[in-house]
Design an enzyme around this catalytic site. Structure first.
Site, PDB file in Angstrom:
ATOM      1  CG  ASP A 178      -0.297  -0.341   2.522  1.00 56.22           C
ATOM      2  OD1 ASP A 178       0.949  -0.355   2.590  1.00 56.22           O
ATOM      3  OD2 ASP A 178      -1.022  -0.600   3.499  1.00 56.22           O
ATOM      4  CG  ASN A 220      -8.993  -0.572  12.078  1.00 53.89           C
ATOM      5  OD1 ASN A 220      -8.018  -1.210  11.676  1.00 53.89           O
ATOM      6  ND2 ASN A 220      -9.541   0.396  11.370  1.00 53.89           N
ATOM      7  CG  HIS A 236      -6.033  -1.512   8.846  1.00 53.95           C
ATOM      8  ND1 HIS A 236      -6.069  -0.151   9.084  1.00 53.95           N
ATOM      9  CD2 HIS A 236      -4.712  -1.834   8.899  1.00 53.95           C
ATOM     10  CE1 HIS A 236      -4.846   0.295   9.258  1.00 53.95           C
ATOM     11  NE2 HIS A 236      -4.006  -0.689   9.165  1.00 53.95           N
ATOM     12  CD  GLU A 260      -8.779   1.619   7.713  1.00 51.54           C
ATOM     13  OE1 GLU A 260      -8.781   0.760   8.623  1.00 51.54           O
ATOM     14  OE2 GLU A 260      -8.063   2.630   7.746  1.00 51.54           O
TER      15      GLU A 260
HETATM   16  C1  GLP Z   1      -0.707   0.788   8.582  1.00 53.29           C
HETATM   17  C2  GLP Z   1      -0.445   0.050   7.256  1.00 53.29           C
HETATM   18  C3  GLP Z   1      -0.474  -1.422   7.430  1.00 53.29           C
HETATM   19  C4  GLP Z   1       0.293  -1.763   8.674  1.00 53.29           C
HETATM   20  C5  GLP Z   1      -0.494  -1.312   9.862  1.00 53.29           C
HETATM   21  C6  GLP Z   1       0.209  -1.550  11.191  1.00 53.29           C
HETATM   22  O1  GLP Z   1      -1.823   1.616   8.530  1.00 53.29           O
HETATM   23  N1  GLP Z   1      -1.320   0.381   6.184  1.00 53.29           N
HETATM   24  O2  GLP Z   1       0.054  -2.051   6.287  1.00 53.29           O
HETATM   25  O3  GLP Z   1       0.468  -3.146   8.747  1.00 53.29           O
HETATM   26  O4  GLP Z   1      -0.928   0.001   9.738  1.00 53.29           O
HETATM   27  O5  GLP Z   1       1.203  -0.615  11.449  1.00 53.29           O
HETATM   28  P1  GLP Z   1       2.239  -0.787  12.616  1.00 53.29           P
HETATM   29  O6  GLP Z   1       3.086  -1.952  12.237  1.00 53.29           O
HETATM   30  O7  GLP Z   1       3.041   0.481  12.633  1.00 53.29           O
HETATM   31  O8  GLP Z   1       1.481  -1.007  13.856  1.00 53.29           O
END
Ligand code: GLP
Length: 240
Positions: free
Chosen positions: A67, A135, A137, A142
């Site tokens: 992404d 959440n 995702h 989402e």
């Molecule tokens: C972000 C990304 C995800 C990621 C997630 C967790 O919003 N879009 O791909 O896995 O949140 O992030 P983190 O590893 O910093 O907790």
């Protein structure tokens, strides 16, 4: 789903990287799906170290990312493209032409279309790395009534904007839209490695492992349907 409970972040990164390193030793022409966020940074560090020690090589590896925020230039230090270079690509011998990073200068579906084609041409990933949103995702899919099968421009949840604001100066600076891989594309990977650490992931992990029903309001819950998922989870995220 195979659940590997790890002591802490370091242990989680170590165990997940051992899995990836073993895979790379057997298949140097590995195709990766990479994720950003704080969860995989330790894993990437260990891969860099393993390459330095001559255990693995990125010479034949290929990668595609999950992404990217909409409207953020790849040179911006908040972009996922910047993140990948800083935390992995700049330190390993992966060929430039083998790196695929989605980008969407604006919230226009034509960029999603381009990314879909790229994913198709890239072919099946051997390993997809995933983090979890607080959440539940995955990528930027989402919780919603309907989830995207294929890459799309998506609107971020308020909870995601809040969670990701820690990387920005102000919450208002967090982009409202992103370009994200869709569920069918994520599920096309042969093996999925999920990394979850810290108390703030407990709720998502608990629901992922214990919910009796699968619903689109917990996108990571769908991972229960994939035959080859490894969840590396630290004690805080596992126990709360
Ligand atoms: C972000 C990304 C995800 C990621 C997630 C967790 O919003 N879009 O791909 O896995 O949140 O992030 P983190 O590893 O910093 O907790």
């Amino acid at each position: 789903m195979k659940v590997i409970v790890c002591k802490d972040y370091e242990d989680m990164s170590k165990k997940a990287s051992e899995f990836v390193i073993n895979y790379m030793m057997e298949k140097p022409q590995i195709k990766f799906g990479f994720a950003t966020g704080s969860s995989p940074i330790g894993l990437y560090k260990n891969l860099i170290a393993a390459q330095k020690d001559g255990e693995i090589s990125f010479k034949y590896a290929k990668s595609v990312n999950l992404d990217e925020y909409v409207g953020i230039d790849p040179s911006n230090d908040q972009s996922y493209s910047y993140f990948m270079h800083k935390n992995l690509f700049d330190h390993v011998a992966i060929k430039k032409e083998n790196i695929h990073l989605p980008s969407a200068p604006e919230a226009d579906e034509k960029y999603a279309e381009k990314y879909r084609k790229e994913l198709e041409e890239f072919g099946q990933r051997d390993i997809q790395i995933l983090g979890l949103g607080v959440n539940g995702h995955i990528a930027f899919n989402e919780p919603a009534e309907k989830l995207n099968k294929y890459a799309s421009i998506v609107e971020l949840d308020q909870s995601t904007i809040e969670a990701n604001s820690r990387f920005f100066e102000n919450e208002e600076d967090v982009p409202k839209y992103a370009l994200s891989m869709g569920l069918a594309e994520i599920f096309d990977a042969k093996t999925i490695i999920v990394l979850a650490n810290g108390k703030n992931k407990h709720e998502a992990v608990k629901r992922l492992l214990n919910d009796e029903k699968i619903t689109t309001d917990l996108p990571c819950g769908l991972l229960n349907l994939h035959p080859n998922v490894y969840l590396f989870v630290d004690e805080e995220a596992y126990n709360g």
